[in-house]
Write a protein that holds these residues in place. Structure first.
Motif, PDB file in Angstrom:
ATOM      1  N   LYS A 169     -14.355  23.927  -3.381  1.00 56.71           N
ATOM      2  CA  LYS A 169     -14.471  22.567  -3.929  1.00 56.71           C
ATOM      3  C   LYS A 169     -13.733  22.525  -5.261  1.00 56.71           C
ATOM      4  N   GLU A 170     -13.303  21.354  -5.655  1.00 53.08           N
ATOM      5  CA  GLU A 170     -12.553  21.211  -6.895  1.00 53.08           C
ATOM      6  C   GLU A 170     -13.386  21.508  -8.131  1.00 53.08           C
ATOM      7  N   SER A 171     -14.700  21.548  -8.007  1.00 54.58           N
ATOM      8  CA  SER A 171     -15.574  21.850  -9.146  1.00 54.58           C
ATOM      9  C   SER A 171     -15.754  23.351  -9.367  1.00 54.58           C
ATOM     10  N   ASN A 199     -12.075  17.963  -1.924  1.00 53.93           N
ATOM     11  CA  ASN A 199     -13.096  17.169  -2.592  1.00 53.93           C
ATOM     12  C   ASN A 199     -14.360  17.151  -1.733  1.00 53.93           C
ATOM     13  N   ASP A 200     -15.365  16.413  -2.146  1.00 51.73           N
ATOM     14  CA  ASP A 200     -16.644  16.398  -1.428  1.00 51.73           C
ATOM     15  C   ASP A 200     -16.550  15.781  -0.038  1.00 51.73           C
ATOM     16  N   ILE A 260      -7.247  18.388  -2.158  1.00 53.62           N
ATOM     17  CA  ILE A 260      -6.878  18.189  -3.559  1.00 53.62           C
ATOM     18  C   ILE A 260      -5.596  18.956  -3.851  1.00 53.62           C
ATOM     19  N   SER A 293      -9.025  23.122 -12.158  1.00 50.27           N
ATOM     20  CA  SER A 293      -8.017  22.100 -12.456  1.00 50.27           C
ATOM     21  C   SER A 293      -6.781  22.682 -13.140  1.00 50.27           C
TER      22      SER A 293
END
Length: 180
Positions: free
Chosen positions: A22-24, A55-56, A61, A117
Motif C-alpha cells: 500500500k502507498e502508506s 491504493n486502498d 500508484i 512516496s
C-alpha cells in the motif's frame, strides 16, 4: 499455442504472485517485502528487484525498485551535489567509501521509516490484460522495461515479465520452424 491468440492475460503473473504494498508503507517494509516475498507454492530463492504500490481500491500508484530505495537510503553518496570531487588517494585513505561506511550506514538507517512516496516511480507504463504479446514485447523492449504492471478496468491485476513474453514468442517461433 500461437502468439496471435495469446494475450498478456495468458502469461501474466497474478498480483498474488508478485510483491505489492500500500502507498502508506515505509521504506523498511519495502526492503522486507523485496527480500522475503515468495509466492505460495514457490520453492527456492524468490528475490525480487521491484514491487508494485497500490491504493486502498487496488489502483496502481507506481512501483518501487531496489535502485530507487538505494538512492534514497544513500543519497549523500549517490547524489553528491555540491560535494567536491575526491582529488587523490593516499596510503591512509585509499578508498573513500571505506572512510564513509559507518556514516552512510547510519544515514541509511535514518531513512528506513520514511514513507514510500520518496521512492515511488509514478509515471510508469501500464499494459491492459488484452494486449497481445507482440505489442507488449515492443513496448517493453523499446522502453527498456523488464516488468510492467497489468490492469483490468483500472485495477492492478498482475504484472508481466519480459522473460515470460520472450518464452512464449520463442516457443511459437521454434514450433513454427520445426514443422515439416
Amino acid at each position: 499455442m500461437s502468439t496471435e491468440k495469446q494475450t498478456i492475460r495468458d502469461i501474466m503473473i497474478p498480483l498474488t504472485g508478485f510483491p505489492c504494498l500500500k502507498e502508506s508503507s515505509t521504506v523498511q517494509e519495502a526492503i522486507q517485502q523485496l527480500r522475503s516475498f515468495c509466492p505460495v507454492g514457490s520453492s527456492g530463492p524468490c528475490g525480487f528487484n521491484e514491487l508494485m504500490v497500490v491504493n486502498d481500491r487496488g489502483g496502481l500508484i507506481g512501483r518501487v525498485t531496489q535502485q530507487g530505495i538505494l538512492k534514497v537510503l544513500f543519497s549523500t553518496l549517490l547524489d553528491p551535489a555540491g560535494i567536491k570531487p575526491f582529488e587523490g588517494r593516499t596510503l591512509e585513505y585509499s578508498d573513500l567509501s571505506t572512510l564513509l561506511n559507518g556514516v552512510l550506514i547510519k544515514e541509511g538507517v535514518n531513512h528506513l521509516k520514511a514513507g514510500l512516496s520518496s521512492v515511488i516511480e509514478k509515471e510508469i507504463r501500464v499494459l491492459p490484460v488484452s494486449a497481445d504479446l507482440i505489442q507488449a514485447m515492443s513496448i517493453m523492449v523499446l522502453g527498456g522495461e523488464t516488468v510492467l504492471p497489468v490492469e483490468e478496468h483500472g485495477v492492478l491485476c498482475g504484472v508481466v515479465k519480459l522473460a515470460e513474453i520472450f518464452g512464449a514468442i520463442g516457443d511459437t517461433l521454434l514450433s513454427i520452424n520445426n514443422k515439416p
